[in-house]
Design an enzyme around this catalytic site. Sequence first.
Site, PDB file in Angstrom:
ATOM      1  N   GLY A  48       0.765  -1.246   0.000  1.00 56.05           N
ATOM      2  CA  GLY A  48       0.000   0.000   0.000  1.00 56.05           C
ATOM      3  C   GLY A  48       0.791   1.289   0.000  1.00 56.05           C
ATOM      4  CG  ASP A  84      -7.265  -0.555  10.955  1.00 55.57           C
ATOM      5  OD1 ASP A  84      -7.892  -0.044  11.891  1.00 55.57           O
ATOM      6  OD2 ASP A  84      -7.807  -1.329  10.139  1.00 55.57           O
ATOM      7  CB  VAL A 110      -9.725   4.985   2.937  1.00 56.88           C
ATOM      8  CG1 VAL A 110     -10.611   6.004   3.618  1.00 56.88           C
ATOM      9  CG2 VAL A 110      -8.743   4.381   3.936  1.00 56.88           C
TER      10      VAL A 110
HETATM   11  C1  PRP Z   1      -2.316  -2.391   5.675  1.00 55.77           C
HETATM   12  C2  PRP Z   1      -1.283  -1.306   5.895  1.00 55.77           C
HETATM   13  C3  PRP Z   1      -0.524  -1.780   7.087  1.00 55.77           C
HETATM   14  C4  PRP Z   1      -1.551  -2.557   7.861  1.00 55.77           C
HETATM   15  C5  PRP Z   1      -2.050  -1.703   8.979  1.00 55.77           C
HETATM   16  O1  PRP Z   1      -1.768  -3.387   4.907  1.00 55.77           O
HETATM   17  O2  PRP Z   1      -0.454  -1.137   4.784  1.00 55.77           O
HETATM   18  O3  PRP Z   1       0.591  -2.556   6.722  1.00 55.77           O
HETATM   19  O4  PRP Z   1      -2.636  -2.868   6.973  1.00 55.77           O
HETATM   20  O5  PRP Z   1      -2.951  -2.411   9.798  1.00 55.77           O
HETATM   21  P1  PRP Z   1      -2.783  -2.486  11.368  1.00 55.77           P
HETATM   22  O6  PRP Z   1      -2.461  -1.124  11.882  1.00 55.77           O
HETATM   23  O7  PRP Z   1      -4.147  -2.974  11.831  1.00 55.77           O
HETATM   24  O8  PRP Z   1      -1.698  -3.468  11.682  1.00 55.77           O
HETATM   25  P2  PRP Z   1      -2.649  -4.493   4.159  1.00 55.77           P
HETATM   26  O9  PRP Z   1      -2.730  -5.717   5.011  1.00 55.77           O
HETATM   27  O10 PRP Z   1      -3.952  -3.884   3.725  1.00 55.77           O
HETATM   28  O11 PRP Z   1      -1.753  -4.876   2.905  1.00 55.77           O
HETATM   29  P3  PRP Z   1      -1.399  -4.035   1.576  1.00 55.77           P
HETATM   30  O12 PRP Z   1      -0.581  -2.851   2.020  1.00 55.77           O
HETATM   31  O13 PRP Z   1      -0.630  -4.996   0.749  1.00 55.77           O
HETATM   32  O14 PRP Z   1      -2.698  -3.603   0.944  1.00 55.77           O
END
Ligand code: PRP
Length: 177
Positions: A43, A102, A152
């Site tokens: 991301g 998050d 988002v």
């Molecule tokens: C998202 C973001 C963080 C994580 C945050 O990654 O990039 O790495 O979630 O979540 P947390 O604060 O609850 O730990 P995602 O798993 O969506 O993967 P991506 O970046 O490959 O879409």
Amino acid sequence: MNAENPEVLISEEEIQARVLALAEQISADYGGEELVMVGVLKGSFIFLADLSRRLSIPRTIEFIAVSSYDNGSVASGAVRLVMDVRGNIEGKHVLIVEDIVDTGHTLKYLIRLMKSHRPASVKTAALVRKAESAEVDVTIDYLGFDIGDEWVVGYGLDYAEQNRTLPYIGFVEPTDS
Ligand code: PRP
């Protein structure tokens, strides 16, 4: 949800202005020292690209990949390392670059992991934070925007891998599929 054309939460102009302000602050804070920017796949790729190009200090780029355990057999919030940084960051100034914080578990894990490589310093940048969702206390040194509980997409963020390349941050209603 309108997957084709999500409603705008944060416009392209707002993002670009904020990214420039963050880059100027980072450049000033590091006072010409070299920075290793560590982007968290997937991301962060657009935020990292724009932020890194607006810095006025020397910088190099690394990537790291993690995934969450979600099979129920491991405590919630556990994070698994999929790909570590390739370069040697010992003695370097590290800036972890995230798209979204998050619960905070991922960033907390990454800070600990980076510190295990014995860098000169570790700081964090995140484009957005869901403040209400925080489960652990984690410092974001350079934050773009606080948002609510919306799902988002855009500017690197996805819903089921869609909409990562939108130039703005939009919001969608997740489906249960
Ligand atoms: C998202 C973001 C963080 C994580 C945050 O990654 O990039 O790495 O979630 O979540 P947390 O604060 O609850 O730990 P995602 O798993 O969506 O993967 P991506 O970046 O490959 O879409």
